[in-house]
Design an enzyme around this catalytic site. Structure first.
Site, PDB file in Angstrom:
ATOM      1  N   SER A  71      33.049 -86.737 -97.770  1.00 22.95           N
ATOM      2  CA  SER A  71      33.952 -85.514 -97.722  1.00 22.95           C
ATOM      3  C   SER A  71      35.440 -85.867 -98.335  1.00 22.95           C
ATOM      4  CB  SER A  71      33.876 -84.590 -96.714  1.00 22.95           C
ATOM      5  OG  SER A  71      34.910 -83.485 -96.845  1.00 22.95           O
ATOM      6  N   TYR A 109      36.628 -83.229 -87.737  1.00 22.03           N
ATOM      7  CA  TYR A 109      35.813 -83.561 -89.002  1.00 22.03           C
ATOM      8  C   TYR A 109      36.653 -84.293 -89.753  1.00 22.03           C
ATOM      9  CZ  TYR A 109      33.258 -82.246 -92.939  1.00 22.03           C
ATOM     10  OH  TYR A 109      32.374 -82.218 -94.438  1.00 22.03           O
TER      11      TYR A 109
END
Length: 252
Positions: free
Chosen positions: A137, A150
């Site tokens: 990501s 995250y």
């Protein structure tokens, strides 16, 4: 006639994983669909097969090392492994975040990728032309407020890919990292906000055309299908409206 090369896709029950499975199957791979939700991957396998391609479902929790090792015994040769299983939980600041959420994100995004990569690396090497894809990501390349857990997990998956590439250079296995920015899928934001549809909708509010799962799947498939001597080390893909993790153009 030689059998089609095998591509294993984790997290294939929805979103980027499902879209990638469809596209790799259409590109001539025999796709093995893995996810915890057996009904979802069975339905996807039926869809892919009905379209004239090859797919096989296998219910699997990537954080269960014993189950992963058992899964790997079915393969002597694997051409592609797409480590897509992951996800985000919560958006609380570091001071108040739930450590259990951080642990779950690390176990899925990092240890899950490690488990599958270690278990299938011999089969990928035996293929003579293997490819490992880590779907990380943009969170793995830049932090933002409320994203600590995250971001930490995706930094972990980024470093895993980068280190593995150094360690196995000279073997017939490529390591590719695809780092998507804002992608609107049916479940990502809902899962992050524990099913709160209002909070999930705010993530994409006013953003003209976030990426779709198919956009990312096309990027993955393109990288995988490059000639064997071409390695796409890292490919960052964002929607035009997103300049960075914290700079997003939103229409009123």
């Amino acid at each position: 006639m030689p059998s089609a090369p095998i591509a294993v896709v984790t997290g294939a029950s929805s979103g980027i994983g499902a879209a990638t499975a469809r596209q790799l199957a259409a590109s001539g791979y025999r796709v093995v669909l893995t996810a915890r939700r057996k009904d979802r991957i069975e339905a996807l396998a039926e869809e892919i097969t009905a379209a004239g391609h090859q797919a096989m479902p296998y219910a699997l929790d990537v954080t269960d090392r014993a189950a992963v090792d058992e899964f790997a015994t079915a393969f002597r040769s694997v051409a592609v492994l797409v480590n897509n299983a992951g996800g985000a939980l919560g958006a609380d600041p570091v001071a108040t975040a739930d450590p259990a959420d951080w642990r779950r994100m690390y176990e899925t995004n990092v240890l899950g990728t490690l488990n599958l990569t270690q278990a299938l690396l011999p089969a990928l090497t035996a293929s003579g032309d293997g490819t490992i894809v880590v779907v990380s990501s943009t969170a793995g390349h830049g932090t933002y407020e409320g994203g600590g857990g995250y971001v930490a997990a995706k930094h972990g998956s980024h470093v895993l890919a980068e280190t593995l590439r150094l360690e196995i250079v000279g073997t017939p296995v490529r390591v590719i990292e695809i780092a998507p920015g804002m992608v609107r899928t049916e479940e990502f934001a809902l899962t992050r906000f524990d099913g709160d549809a209002e909070k999930a909708a705010k993530v994409y509010a006013g953003v003209d055309a976030p990426l779709t799962a198919s956009d990312v799947a096309e990027t993955i498939t393109w990288a995988v299908t490059r000639p064997s001597h071409v390695n796409i080390d890292l490919l960052v893909v964002r929607p035009r409206a997103q300049a960075s993790n914290t700079k997003i153009h939103r229409q009123p």
